[in-house]
Design a protein around this motif. Structure first.
Motif, PDB file in Angstrom:
ATOM      1  N   ARG A   1       0.833  -1.204   0.000  1.00 35.51           N
ATOM      2  CA  ARG A   1       0.000   0.000   0.000  1.00 35.51           C
ATOM      3  C   ARG A   1       0.864   1.248   0.000  1.00 35.51           C
ATOM      4  O   ARG A   1       0.581   2.214  -0.720  1.00 35.51           O
ATOM      5  CB  ARG A   1      -0.931   0.011   1.210  1.00 35.51           C
ATOM      6  N   SER A   2       1.925   1.242   0.815  1.00 35.59           N
ATOM      7  CA  SER A   2       2.788   2.424   0.890  1.00 35.59           C
ATOM      8  C   SER A   2       3.515   2.689  -0.427  1.00 35.59           C
ATOM      9  O   SER A   2       3.786   3.831  -0.777  1.00 35.59           O
ATOM     10  CB  SER A   2       3.814   2.260   2.017  1.00 35.59           C
ATOM     11  N   GLN A   3       3.785   1.640  -1.186  1.00 34.06           N
ATOM     12  CA  GLN A   3       4.508   1.792  -2.446  1.00 34.06           C
ATOM     13  C   GLN A   3       3.636   2.347  -3.567  1.00 34.06           C
ATOM     14  O   GLN A   3       4.124   3.018  -4.472  1.00 34.06           O
ATOM     15  CB  GLN A   3       5.103   0.448  -2.866  1.00 34.06           C
ATOM     16  N   ARG A   4       2.330   2.093  -3.503  1.00 32.97           N
ATOM     17  CA  ARG A   4       1.478   2.523  -4.618  1.00 32.97           C
ATOM     18  C   ARG A   4       0.672   3.779  -4.310  1.00 32.97           C
ATOM     19  O   ARG A   4       0.124   4.412  -5.211  1.00 32.97           O
ATOM     20  CB  ARG A   4       0.561   1.390  -5.056  1.00 32.97           C
ATOM     21  N   LEU A   5       0.571   4.173  -3.019  1.00 30.15           N
ATOM     22  CA  LEU A   5      -0.200   5.368  -2.694  1.00 30.15           C
ATOM     23  C   LEU A   5       0.480   6.624  -3.240  1.00 30.15           C
ATOM     24  O   LEU A   5       1.690   6.804  -3.073  1.00 30.15           O
ATOM     25  CB  LEU A   5      -0.377   5.491  -1.182  1.00 30.15           C
ATOM     26  N   LYS A   6      -0.295   7.496  -3.843  1.00 26.73           N
ATOM     27  CA  LYS A   6       0.240   8.758  -4.352  1.00 26.73           C
ATOM     28  C   LYS A   6      -0.292   9.947  -3.560  1.00 26.73           C
ATOM     29  O   LYS A   6       0.014  11.103  -3.873  1.00 26.73           O
ATOM     30  CB  LYS A   6      -0.114   8.915  -5.838  1.00 26.73           C
ATOM     31  N   VAL A   7      -1.103   9.655  -2.532  1.00 23.10           N
ATOM     32  CA  VAL A   7      -1.609  10.683  -1.625  1.00 23.10           C
ATOM     33  C   VAL A   7      -1.381  10.189  -0.210  1.00 23.10           C
ATOM     34  O   VAL A   7      -1.157   8.996   0.008  1.00 23.10           O
ATOM     35  CB  VAL A   7      -3.114  10.951  -1.861  1.00 23.10           C
ATOM     36  N   PRO A   8      -1.431  11.086   0.778  1.00 24.51           N
ATOM     37  CA  PRO A   8      -1.270  10.622   2.167  1.00 24.51           C
ATOM     38  C   PRO A   8      -2.301   9.546   2.520  1.00 24.51           C
ATOM     39  O   PRO A   8      -3.429   9.566   2.027  1.00 24.51           O
ATOM     40  CB  PRO A   8      -1.490  11.893   2.981  1.00 24.51           C
ATOM     41  N   ASP A   9      -1.910   8.621   3.328  1.00 20.95           N
ATOM     42  CA  ASP A   9      -2.784   7.512   3.700  1.00 20.95           C
ATOM     43  C   ASP A   9      -3.983   8.032   4.486  1.00 20.95           C
ATOM     44  O   ASP A   9      -3.858   8.510   5.619  1.00 20.95           O
ATOM     45  CB  ASP A   9      -1.996   6.497   4.534  1.00 20.95           C
ATOM     46  N   TRP A  10      -5.176   7.935   3.891  1.00 23.61           N
ATOM     47  CA  TRP A  10      -6.393   8.472   4.545  1.00 23.61           C
ATOM     48  C   TRP A  10      -6.753   7.727   5.823  1.00 23.61           C
ATOM     49  O   TRP A  10      -7.381   8.285   6.706  1.00 23.61           O
ATOM     50  CB  TRP A  10      -7.557   8.422   3.557  1.00 23.61           C
ATOM     51  N   TRP A  11      -6.337   6.471   5.943  1.00 21.41           N
ATOM     52  CA  TRP A  11      -6.676   5.721   7.154  1.00 21.41           C
ATOM     53  C   TRP A  11      -5.974   6.301   8.375  1.00 21.41           C
ATOM     54  O   TRP A  11      -6.490   6.217   9.490  1.00 21.41           O
ATOM     55  CB  TRP A  11      -6.271   4.250   6.985  1.00 21.41           C
ATOM     56  N   ARG A  12      -4.810   6.907   8.185  1.00 23.04           N
ATOM     57  CA  ARG A  12      -4.092   7.493   9.324  1.00 23.04           C
ATOM     58  C   ARG A  12      -4.771   8.748   9.850  1.00 23.04           C
ATOM     59  O   ARG A  12      -4.504   9.192  10.952  1.00 23.04           O
ATOM     60  CB  ARG A  12      -2.640   7.802   8.930  1.00 23.04           C
TER      61      ARG A  12
END
Length: 248
Positions: free
Chosen positions: A234-245
């Motif tokens: 997930r961290s490798q493909r996300l292009k925006v800040p992680d919304w779950w955090r």
């Protein structure tokens, strides 16, 4: 990391890894947590009780509650000083200040093997080796530690062989002793038998044997891998800040 202070100044360098720890008491939550890391048992100090085959185990254990160890601790361990006052004056309770020497360990081992219940209050951090000394001595652990995390808990139900008291309950004068005095013999015998059946899970051996502590720890690591892989991908493909955090 088999001590709460282990790797104290190097932890940031291993933050991304699965950590094998005995305690989260001195680990920042951002660095180590129960979701990615593995809880390990302390290496027990006393010898394992391998010939515990008495026909009357309940009657032969004449001490109700046993504790022998350091009473002056930091943080949550302050409860030990308070317990010394709460538990004073009982004929069937042994609560003694002691330090770990070869002879004292032998005395503690004899005390645990002759007691129905062994007290495990929090140390400087929520856990200590005393819990695992009680397990291999087949002395039903009485755990007084509100924030303790336990090894192998997804596979082992500690309620089957341990008793838990909150700090608030343990510090009520007379409450804990009265609860233990009226504890049913049949239930205690079930716990004693369960301790005999699971104590091998807390033995560190080389080479490791099936179901011993080393074997169990590697299995726990294997259980963590899918979650770690998920987080990495997930961290490798996300292009925006992680919304779950950002969720509360």
């Amino acid at each position: 990391m088999t001590h709460p202070n282990a790797f104290r100044f190097l932890r940031e360098q291993v933050n991304a890894s699965i950590q094998i720890v005995v305690d989260f008491g001195r680990h920042p939550r951002t660095m180590s947590n129960i979701s990615k890391d593995v809880m390990a048992p302390y290496v027990h100090v006393v010898d394992s009780f391998t010939d515990d085959d008495t026909t009357e185990p309940f009657e032969s254990r004449t001490t109700l509650l046993f504790f022998r160890g350091r009473t002056y601790r930091k943080d949550e361990g302050i409860v030990r000083v308070k317990l010394a006052k709460i538990l004073a004056g009982y004929d069937d309770v042994h609560y003694e200040r002691s330090v770990a020497t070869g002879e004292n360990i032998k005395v503690s081992s004899r005390g645990m093997r002759s007691s129905k219940f062994c007290l495990h209050p929090a140390g400087d951090t929520p856990s200590s080796c005393r819990l695992f000394d009680a397990i291999v001595s087949h002395c039903v652990p009485v755990i007084v530690s509100d924030q303790i995390e336990l090894p192998f808990e997804d596979e082992i139900d500690y309620a089957q062989f341990s008793i838990f008291f909150s700090f608030e309950e343990a510090l009520k004068p007379g409450y804990m002793v009265n609860e233990l005095r009226k504890f049913p013999k049949e239930r205690w015998l079930e716990m004693w038998k369960r301790l005999k059946n699971i104590s091998h899970h807390y033995e560190f051996q080389y080479p490791p044997n099936k179901e011993d502590a080393v074997n169990m720890l590697w299995r726990q690591v294997k259980h963590k891998l899918p979650g770690v892989k998920l987080a990495v991908r997930r961290s490798q493909r996300l292009k925006v800040p992680d919304w779950w955090r950002r969720r509360r």
